[in-house]
Design a protein around this motif. Structure first.
Motif, mmCIF file in Angstrom:
data_model
loop_
_atom_site.group_PDB
_atom_site.id
_atom_site.type_symbol
_atom_site.label_atom_id
_atom_site.label_comp_id
_atom_site.label_asym_id
_atom_site.label_seq_id
_atom_site.Cartn_x
_atom_site.Cartn_y
_atom_site.Cartn_z
ATOM 1 N N ALA A 1 -27.173 -18.794 -4.097
ATOM 2 C CA ALA A 1 -26.229 -17.668 -4.094
ATOM 3 C C ALA A 1 -25.310 -17.683 -5.314
ATOM 4 O O ALA A 1 -24.278 -17.008 -5.317
ATOM 5 C CB ALA A 1 -25.403 -17.701 -2.813
ATOM 6 N N PHE A 2 -25.693 -18.437 -6.330
ATOM 7 C CA PHE A 2 -24.847 -18.611 -7.520
ATOM 8 C C PHE A 2 -24.421 -17.268 -8.116
ATOM 9 O O PHE A 2 -23.224 -17.009 -8.302
ATOM 10 C CB PHE A 2 -25.595 -19.445 -8.566
ATOM 11 C CG PHE A 2 -24.869 -19.603 -9.871
ATOM 12 C CD1 PHE A 2 -23.907 -20.584 -10.027
ATOM 13 C CD2 PHE A 2 -25.147 -18.778 -10.954
ATOM 14 C CE1 PHE A 2 -23.229 -20.738 -11.227
ATOM 15 C CE2 PHE A 2 -24.482 -18.922 -12.159
ATOM 16 C CZ PHE A 2 -23.526 -19.905 -12.288
ATOM 17 N N ASN A 3 -25.379 -16.412 -8.432
ATOM 18 C CA ASN A 3 -25.070 -15.128 -9.072
ATOM 19 C C ASN A 3 -24.477 -14.124 -8.087
ATOM 20 O O ASN A 3 -23.531 -13.401 -8.418
ATOM 21 C CB ASN A 3 -26.336 -14.551 -9.715
ATOM 22 C CG ASN A 3 -26.819 -15.387 -10.876
ATOM 23 O OD1 ASN A 3 -26.068 -15.692 -11.795
ATOM 24 N ND2 ASN A 3 -28.079 -15.799 -10.843
ATOM 25 N N ALA A 4 -25.028 -14.096 -6.874
ATOM 26 C CA ALA A 4 -24.565 -13.128 -5.871
ATOM 27 C C ALA A 4 -23.088 -13.347 -5.541
ATOM 28 O O ALA A 4 -22.329 -12.387 -5.374
ATOM 29 C CB ALA A 4 -25.412 -13.237 -4.607
ATOM 30 N N ASN A 5 -22.673 -14.605 -5.474
ATOM 31 C CA ASN A 5 -21.276 -14.903 -5.140
ATOM 32 C C ASN A 5 -20.317 -14.448 -6.240
ATOM 33 O O ASN A 5 -19.231 -13.940 -5.952
ATOM 34 C CB ASN A 5 -21.106 -16.402 -4.895
ATOM 35 C CG ASN A 5 -21.691 -16.844 -3.566
ATOM 36 O OD1 ASN A 5 -21.930 -16.030 -2.685
ATOM 37 N ND2 ASN A 5 -21.953 -18.130 -3.431
ATOM 38 N N VAL A 6 -20.715 -14.641 -7.497
ATOM 39 C CA VAL A 6 -19.863 -14.207 -8.612
ATOM 40 C C VAL A 6 -19.716 -12.686 -8.614
ATOM 41 O O VAL A 6 -18.607 -12.147 -8.760
ATOM 42 C CB VAL A 6 -20.441 -14.689 -9.960
ATOM 43 C CG1 VAL A 6 -19.637 -14.111 -11.121
ATOM 44 C CG2 VAL A 6 -20.424 -16.203 -10.048
ATOM 45 N N ILE A 7 -20.839 -11.994 -8.461
ATOM 46 C CA ILE A 7 -20.813 -10.526 -8.460
ATOM 47 C C ILE A 7 -19.999 -10.008 -7.279
ATOM 48 O O ILE A 7 -19.212 -9.057 -7.415
ATOM 49 C CB ILE A 7 -22.250 -9.967 -8.428
ATOM 50 C CG1 ILE A 7 -22.973 -10.320 -9.743
ATOM 51 C CG2 ILE A 7 -22.251 -8.465 -8.218
ATOM 52 C CD1 ILE A 7 -24.455 -10.020 -9.745
ATOM 53 N N LYS A 8 -20.162 -10.651 -6.119
ATOM 54 C CA LYS A 8 -19.390 -10.249 -4.937
ATOM 55 C C LYS A 8 -17.893 -10.442 -5.173
ATOM 56 O O LYS A 8 -17.081 -9.568 -4.840
ATOM 57 C CB LYS A 8 -19.846 -11.064 -3.729
ATOM 58 C CG LYS A 8 -19.124 -10.707 -2.438
ATOM 59 C CD LYS A 8 -19.613 -11.560 -1.277
ATOM 60 C CE LYS A 8 -18.853 -11.223 0.004
ATOM 61 N NZ LYS A 8 -19.314 -12.076 1.142
ATOM 62 N N GLU A 9 -17.513 -11.581 -5.755
ATOM 63 C CA GLU A 9 -16.107 -11.854 -6.029
ATOM 64 C C GLU A 9 -15.536 -10.852 -7.036
ATOM 65 O O GLU A 9 -14.405 -10.371 -6.882
ATOM 66 C CB GLU A 9 -15.957 -13.274 -6.570
ATOM 67 C CG GLU A 9 -14.530 -13.708 -6.843
ATOM 68 C CD GLU A 9 -13.712 -13.900 -5.586
ATOM 69 O OE1 GLU A 9 -12.463 -13.934 -5.700
ATOM 70 O OE2 GLU A 9 -14.299 -14.008 -4.490
ATOM 71 N N ALA A 10 -16.318 -10.539 -8.066
ATOM 72 C CA ALA A 10 -15.876 -9.563 -9.063
ATOM 73 C C ALA A 10 -15.703 -8.182 -8.426
ATOM 74 O O ALA A 10 -14.731 -7.470 -8.712
ATOM 75 C CB ALA A 10 -16.875 -9.496 -10.212
ATOM 76 N N ASN A 11 -16.632 -7.807 -7.558
ATOM 77 C CA ASN A 11 -16.538 -6.509 -6.883
ATOM 78 C C ASN A 11 -15.308 -6.437 -5.979
ATOM 79 O O ASN A 11 -14.670 -5.387 -5.865
ATOM 80 C CB ASN A 11 -17.806 -6.242 -6.068
ATOM 81 C CG ASN A 11 -19.013 -5.970 -6.947
ATOM 82 O OD1 ASN A 11 -18.867 -5.671 -8.130
ATOM 83 N ND2 ASN A 11 -20.198 -6.089 -6.387
ATOM 84 N N LEU A 12 -14.983 -7.557 -5.321
ATOM 85 C CA LEU A 12 -13.784 -7.594 -4.487
ATOM 86 C C LEU A 12 -12.520 -7.444 -5.339
ATOM 87 O O LEU A 12 -11.552 -6.793 -4.925
ATOM 88 C CB LEU A 12 -13.729 -8.908 -3.700
ATOM 89 C CG LEU A 12 -14.727 -9.052 -2.544
ATOM 90 C CD1 LEU A 12 -14.669 -10.466 -1.962
ATOM 91 C CD2 LEU A 12 -14.446 -8.014 -1.461
ATOM 92 N N THR A 13 -12.537 -8.040 -6.530
ATOM 93 C CA THR A 13 -11.404 -7.907 -7.446
ATOM 94 C C THR A 13 -11.238 -6.456 -7.886
ATOM 95 O O THR A 13 -10.117 -5.930 -7.947
ATOM 96 C CB THR A 13 -11.599 -8.805 -8.679
ATOM 97 O OG1 THR A 13 -11.724 -10.171 -8.261
ATOM 98 C CG2 THR A 13 -10.434 -8.696 -9.645
ATOM 99 N N ILE A 14 -12.365 -5.804 -8.161
ATOM 100 C CA ILE A 14 -12.325 -4.402 -8.596
ATOM 101 C C ILE A 14 -11.844 -3.501 -7.468
ATOM 102 O O ILE A 14 -10.944 -2.667 -7.652
ATOM 103 C CB ILE A 14 -13.726 -3.957 -9.080
ATOM 104 C CG1 ILE A 14 -14.121 -4.722 -10.350
ATOM 105 C CG2 ILE A 14 -13.743 -2.452 -9.345
ATOM 106 C CD1 ILE A 14 -15.568 -4.516 -10.756
ATOM 107 N N SER A 15 -12.429 -3.669 -6.282
ATOM 108 C CA SER A 15 -12.100 -2.779 -5.167
ATOM 109 C C SER A 15 -10.716 -3.049 -4.589
ATOM 110 O O SER A 15 -10.133 -2.178 -3.930
ATOM 111 C CB SER A 15 -13.157 -2.927 -4.061
ATOM 112 O OG SER A 15 -13.181 -4.243 -3.558
#
Length: 298
Positions: free
Chosen positions: A91-105
């Motif tokens: 989940a290395f990449n998925a977790n980073v993208i998810k965290e970034a999306n949470l920061t954006i939203s």
């Protein structure tokens, strides 16, 4: 129950997959050793640089300033998302993208709604995800991990610093995986610009002397001005080195688990094969016995 040929084919397929995952684990292990060596050598230097800058800032008592420390109303945001160029890392990449999306939203929803949020994805996985979903990308820098060194990282840092000085971005944040060990990585979101300097002292400095015996040439102000850009470049390089080591650790762990799962599946399939083979042999024996009894009665 599947016939013997189907089970044999599945066993052969799983064994082939197991060989691939085992080889990938070995490759990631070798790369992780080198990446760990790099980050372990880099961290003390980066920490010492932070310490020196903090000491200088405290000693100058507000006299020293840098354009990279100027806090502005965060109207324009740059978000750097650090992923990898390849998958098969759990989940290395998925977790980073998810965290970034949470920061954006969450934190920057207003800026994103107005079109004032830009993304610099480092790594193909992040680039492909944000490009697919229509996010505004400035550049992707996907080749950084092909040859990760301070010179290449400095080019990215200079690009970011220039954008900050020109007020293209009021705030720059970076989302990445911080390396702890081969099995553990921590998701982090850090502010890169404006630079935040943490005061290292609990007691105020009452004179112009540093609390340590430093010899400073030329002057504190000049050193402070010179060290700030170097500190930003070093911080960014450390982040990328952290992410690089985390990627290999995550992939090594994922491939180790995949190899282990393949072994368990091979055991299960082998048991099914033996049962099917035993059943087939029993049926053949029953047919032979039945035929012999029929002949004897005849």
């Amino acid at each position: 129950m599947a016939n013997l040929k189907e089970i044999r084919n599945r066993i052969a397929s799983v064994k082939s997959t197991q060989q691939i995952t085992k080889a990938m684990k070995m490759v990631s292990t070798v790369k992780l050793i080198q990446a760990t060596k790099t980050i372990n050598q880099l961290k003390p230097y980066a920490e010492k640089m932070k310490e020196i800058v903090a000491h200088l800032s405290t000693s100058l008592k507000g006299k020293g300033s840098s354009p990279f420390m100027v806090a502005r109303t965060p109207k324009n945001i740059l978000l750097i998302v650090v992923t990898s160029n390849r998958g098969l890392a759990g989940a290395f990449n998925a977790n980073v993208i998810k965290e970034a999306n949470l920061t954006i939203s969450g934190k920057y929803m207003e800026q994103h709604r107005k079109g004032n949020l830009k993304i610099v994805p480092i790594g193909k996985k992040g680039r492909d995800s944000y490009k697919k979903n229509g996010y505004p990308l400035i550049d992707d820098f996907v080749d950084l991990f092909t040859d990760l060194n301070f010179e290449n990282t400095s080019k990215l840092a200079e690009f970011i610093m220039d954008g900050f000085l020109r007020a293209h971005f009021d705030r720059v944040e970076i989302v990445y995986n911080e390396f702890k060990n081969a099995a553990v990585q921590f998701l982090k979101t850090e502010q890169l610009l404006p630079l935040l300097i943490t005061d290292s002292f609990t007691e105020p400095v009452d004179n112009d002397d540093m609390p340590y015996d430093y010899i400073m040439e030329p002057s504190k102000e000049k050193l402070f001005e010179t060290l700030i850009p170097k500190s930003i470049k070093l911080q960014l390089h450390k982040v990328l080195a952290d992410s690089h080591a985390s990627e290999h650790g995550a992939r090594m762990t994922a491939m180790d688990k995949a190899t282990e799962n393949a072994g368990e599946l091979i055991k299960s399939l082998t048991l099914s094969y033996n049962r099917a083979r035993q059943s087939a042999i029993t049926n053949e024996i029953m047919e032979i016995v039945g035929g012999a009894e029929a002949l004897s009665r005849g």
